[in-house]
Design a protein around this motif. Structure first.
Motif, short mmCIF file in Angstrom:
data_model
loop_
_atom_site.label_atom_id
_atom_site.label_comp_id
_atom_site.label_asym_id
_atom_site.label_seq_id
_atom_site.Cartn_x
_atom_site.Cartn_y
_atom_site.Cartn_z
N PHE A 156 0.85 -1.19 0.00
CA PHE A 156 0.00 0.00 0.00
C PHE A 156 0.88 1.24 0.00
CE2 PHE A 156 0.57 -1.18 4.46
CZ PHE A 156 0.92 0.02 5.07
N SER A 157 0.31 2.34 -0.50
CA SER A 157 1.02 3.62 -0.54
C SER A 157 0.48 4.50 0.59
CB SER A 157 0.80 4.31 -1.89
OG SER A 157 1.36 5.61 -1.88
N ILE A 158 1.39 5.25 1.23
CA ILE A 158 0.98 6.12 2.33
C ILE A 158 1.79 7.41 2.30
CG2 ILE A 158 2.59 5.15 4.02
CD1 ILE A 158 0.29 5.43 6.10
N GLY A 159 1.17 8.50 2.69
CA GLY A 159 1.83 9.81 2.74
C GLY A 159 0.83 10.86 3.15
N LEU A 160 1.20 12.12 3.02
CA LEU A 160 0.28 13.22 3.30
C LEU A 160 -0.19 13.81 1.98
CD1 LEU A 160 2.03 15.12 6.26
CD2 LEU A 160 0.28 13.33 6.37
N GLU A 161 -1.45 14.27 1.96
CA GLU A 161 -1.97 14.87 0.75
C GLU A 161 -1.09 16.04 0.32
OE1 GLU A 161 -6.04 15.93 1.08
OE2 GLU A 161 -6.76 13.85 1.25
N GLY A 162 -0.70 16.02 -0.94
CA GLY A 162 0.15 17.07 -1.46
C GLY A 162 1.62 16.87 -1.16
N GLY A 163 1.94 15.77 -0.41
CA GLY A 163 3.34 15.50 -0.05
C GLY A 163 3.87 14.28 -0.76
N THR A 209 -0.53 8.71 12.59
CA THR A 209 -0.56 10.14 12.95
C THR A 209 0.29 10.93 11.96
OG1 THR A 209 -0.74 9.56 15.28
CG2 THR A 209 -0.12 11.83 14.76
N ALA A 210 -0.28 12.01 11.45
CA ALA A 210 0.49 12.89 10.56
C ALA A 210 1.53 13.66 11.38
CB ALA A 210 -0.45 13.86 9.85
N SER A 211 2.73 13.79 10.84
CA SER A 211 3.79 14.53 11.53
C SER A 211 3.63 16.04 11.36
CB SER A 211 5.17 14.11 11.01
OG SER A 211 5.37 12.73 11.22
N GLU A 212 2.78 16.45 10.43
CA GLU A 212 2.54 17.86 10.19
C GLU A 212 1.09 18.20 10.50
OE1 GLU A 212 3.58 18.73 6.18
OE2 GLU A 212 5.72 18.24 6.44
N ASP A 213 0.89 19.38 11.11
CA ASP A 213 -0.48 19.83 11.38
C ASP A 213 -1.17 20.23 10.07
OD1 ASP A 213 -0.17 19.49 14.12
OD2 ASP A 213 0.65 21.52 14.39
N ASN A 214 -2.50 20.20 10.11
CA ASN A 214 -3.34 20.66 9.00
C ASN A 214 -2.99 19.97 7.67
OD1 ASN A 214 -5.48 22.19 7.97
ND2 ASN A 214 -4.10 23.80 7.25
N ASP A 216 -3.84 16.03 5.75
CA ASP A 216 -4.54 14.74 5.84
C ASP A 216 -3.65 13.59 5.36
OD1 ASP A 216 -6.87 15.81 6.87
OD2 ASP A 216 -7.73 16.18 4.88
N ILE A 217 -3.80 12.46 6.04
CA ILE A 217 -3.10 11.24 5.62
C ILE A 217 -3.81 10.68 4.39
CG2 ILE A 217 -2.45 8.89 6.31
CD1 ILE A 217 -2.56 9.89 9.24
N SER A 218 -3.03 10.21 3.44
CA SER A 218 -3.58 9.64 2.21
C SER A 218 -3.01 8.24 2.01
CB SER A 218 -3.21 10.54 1.02
OG SER A 218 -3.62 9.95 -0.19
N THR A 219 -3.90 7.27 1.69
CA THR A 219 -3.45 5.89 1.45
C THR A 219 -4.13 5.34 0.20
OG1 THR A 219 -5.22 4.84 2.75
CG2 THR A 219 -3.20 5.49 3.94
N SER A 220 -3.52 4.31 -0.37
CA SER A 220 -4.12 3.61 -1.51
C SER A 220 -3.50 2.23 -1.63
CB SER A 220 -3.91 4.39 -2.81
OG SER A 220 -2.53 4.49 -3.12
N SER A 247 -7.50 17.06 10.93
CA SER A 247 -6.47 18.09 10.75
C SER A 247 -7.13 19.45 10.62
CB SER A 247 -5.65 17.79 9.50
OG SER A 247 -6.48 17.85 8.35
N GLN A 248 -6.47 20.44 11.21
CA GLN A 248 -7.00 21.80 11.10
C GLN A 248 -5.88 22.80 11.30
OE1 GLN A 248 -9.95 21.94 14.25
NE2 GLN A 248 -8.45 22.69 15.75
#
Length: 561
Positions: A156-163, A209-214, A216-220, A247-248
């Motif tokens: 599976f792929s994992i990361g933060l949206e836009g990252g 848990t995302a390491s950065e605020d605001n 979202d975690i993204s998976t596929s 996230s906010q």
């Protein structure tokens, strides 16, 4: 006619002895004693030279001690010498202190913490926090054994949206713990951390848990089993099953201006000030922030200056110690030394400077009955409060330009008191700078002008915002601390300082005198070897004569019989 020293004559006499047996008198010579006495006389000059070397070594040690004390004084006056105050400056006057209070139903220190850089702008501000930034956090369903094989095979792929994302490959023999480790191995790339929470003795669940605020975690799913779906992290649609925290961004206001940031560590709102938002403030409540000059820090630095100045002065005093008969004490190896006296005279004159109508007494500085420098902190505090800028002018180097187009970025502790900077701007906007027709004194990069190393302008820096050529007068005053810093720095410099010049000269003298000693001892050794050979011949002749005498005596005695 050769001369013989009295010490050699006495030694030679002592080396001779006579014995009488009947009518026969025998003279014997202690050749070793005679040789050593004569060789010692040849080497006697080396002892006198060695005494001079020892005296020089004592002076060198004393100069080095003074050099160290002056170097400390230079260090302790450096921050007091700099009037330029900005975030990069090490000026003592850039130290800042913050006072945080609150209005309404909020504890100020619970709502925000702060860090203030040197040179931050002083002033008062109000802060309200509507919401703090949070990180996306999700949880999966529980498993009974975190160490058991999960029997899952897939990627599976994992990361933060836009990252940046990363592919995580899972094999059938991997446990929940192994899957967490595999995710964390890519955390620097993905900015997603995995952990295991123990819900009960037989319930374990994975948290992402995302390491950065605001953000979202993204998976596929990439291939094979849908691992995260099986672990209950995602639904079949790919959406997260159980979101623990959304996230906010951080939403807050400073001085009534509404602001939004992706982090709770705010560095880009007020220059030189970092806010760390800790919790929201209730409606109608504010955090009040006051940024002021940290006068206690200035006092501390000034106390260090007093201590290091007195250490120099006390050392100089010990070098002027007299004995009861009015002569220099044997420990005063620098008694009457002109360089040492000149250094102290210059520093005393600097302390008597009057700049802008203020003197050292306005800072609470005075001399005690023993001529040590003392500081009255209450007087200092009053002057710092009443006229802070005048204190800077009295202590530091202050450089100003006759045109607002030329901004002083930095200066040194002893710049020229006044000079005209001729700035030429060509048709392309490029600058060239000269002083008195000499263009080598400053280097230009864009609109930045920097004094050349090895010149009186070294350490000076300016920015020019004008669009046309101009001749601008630059004037400087050097305050008490700046003058003493320049004096102490110049004297203690290990390469070009006045004390180092004396040390180097004495060391050269010692090298020459040691060579003289080596030459004298070498000649004495040659002379001794010659005496050994010569006196061996004498002894052989004496022995031969004694043998002849014994023979003749025997013949005479036989004739008498």
């Amino acid at each position: 006619m050769a001369t013989v020293s009295s010490s050699t004559s006495i030694a030679a006499s002592a080396a001779l002895s006579t014995t009488t047996s009947g009518t026969k008198t025998t003279t014997s010579v202690d050749w070793d004693a005679l040789i050593e006495a004569q060789a010692a006389a040849k080497a006697e000059a080396a002892t006198t030279i060695q005494t001079s070397i020892t005296a020089n070594e004592a002076k060198i040690s004393a100069y080095q001690s003074l050099q160290t004390l002056l170097s400390t004084l230079a260090t302790d006056t450096a921050s007091l010498s700099k009037s330029i105050v900005n975030s990069l400056s090490s000026s003592a006057y850039g130290a800042r202190a913050a006072t945080i209070s609150s209005t309404g139903d909020v504890n100020a220190s619970s709502a925000v913490s702060m860090a203030i850089s040197n040179g931050a702008a002083t002033g008062d501000h109000t802060l309200t926090v509507t919401q703090i930034a949070t990180a996306h956090k999700v949880i999966g369903t529980s498993v009974a054994d975190k160490t058991a094989d999960m029997n899952l095979t897939g990627t599976f792929s994992i990361g933060l949206e836009g990252g940046t994302s990363a592919d995580i490959s899972i094999t059938s023999s991997m446990s929940l713990e192994d899957i967490v480790d595999a995710i964390n191995a890519q955390a620097e790339t993905t900015n997603v951390q995995a952990s295991i929470i123990q819900i009960s003795s037989s319930q374990y669940a994975m948290i992402l848990t995302a390491s950065e605020d605001n953000a979202d975690i993204s998976t596929s799913v990439v291939s094979g089993d849908d691992v995260l779906n099986t672990l209950g992290v995602t639904e079949s649609s790919g959406a997260f099953t159980d979101v623990l925290q959304t996230s906010q961004p951080a939403i807050f206001s400073v001085d009534g201006i509404s602001l939004t940031r992706d982090t709770n560590d705010i560095t880009d709102v007020l220059s030189g000030i970092t806010f760390s938002l800790l919790q929201s403030t209730p409606t109608g409540s504010t955090v009040n922030i006051s940024i002021d000059v940290d006068t206690s820090s200035i006092q501390t630095v000034l106390e260090q200056f007093v201590t290091s100045y007195n250490a120099v002065r006390d050392y100089v005093t010990t070098q002027q110690t007299l004995t009861s008969d009015g002569t220099a004490d044997s420990s005063s190896v620098l008694f009457g030394d002109g360089t040492m006296r000149n250094i102290m005279t210059q520093m005393e004159q600097a302390l008597n400077s009057i700049i802008g109508g203020l003197s050292m007494s306005d800072l609470g500085l005075s001399f005690s009955e023993t001529n040590d420098l003392v500081l009255d902190t209450s007087t200092l505090a009053t002057t710092l409060t009443d006229d802070f800028d005048a204190v800077i002018a009295l202590l530091a180097t202050k450089t100003t330009a006759s045109s607002s187009a030329l901004t002083v970025v930095n200066t040194n502790s002893s710049p020229p008191s006044s000079f005209a900077m001729d700035i030429a701007v060509d048709s392309s906007g490029a600058l060239s700078v000269s002083v008195g027709g000499d263009s080598s004194l400053f280097a230009v990069s864009g609109n930045t002008i920097v004094g050349a190393a090895g010149t009186a302008y070294s350490g000076m820096a300016f920015t020019y915002t004008g669009s046309s050529s101009a001749s601008i007068t630059v004037t400087s005053t050097s305050g008490i601390a700046a003058q003493i810093n320049a004096i102490a720095s110049a004297a203690s410099n290990g390469s070009t300082g006045s004390l180092q010049d004396l040390i180097t000269s004495l060391q050269s003298q010692d090298d020459r005198m040691q060579q003289q000693i080596d030459d004298i001892n070498a000649r004495a050794a040659v002379y001794r070897a010659m005496l050994v050979t010569q006196y061996a011949k004498y002894q052989s002749a004496i022995s031969s004569a004694n043998s002849t005498l014994d023979y003749l005596s025997a013949l005479l005695n036989a004739s008498s019989d």
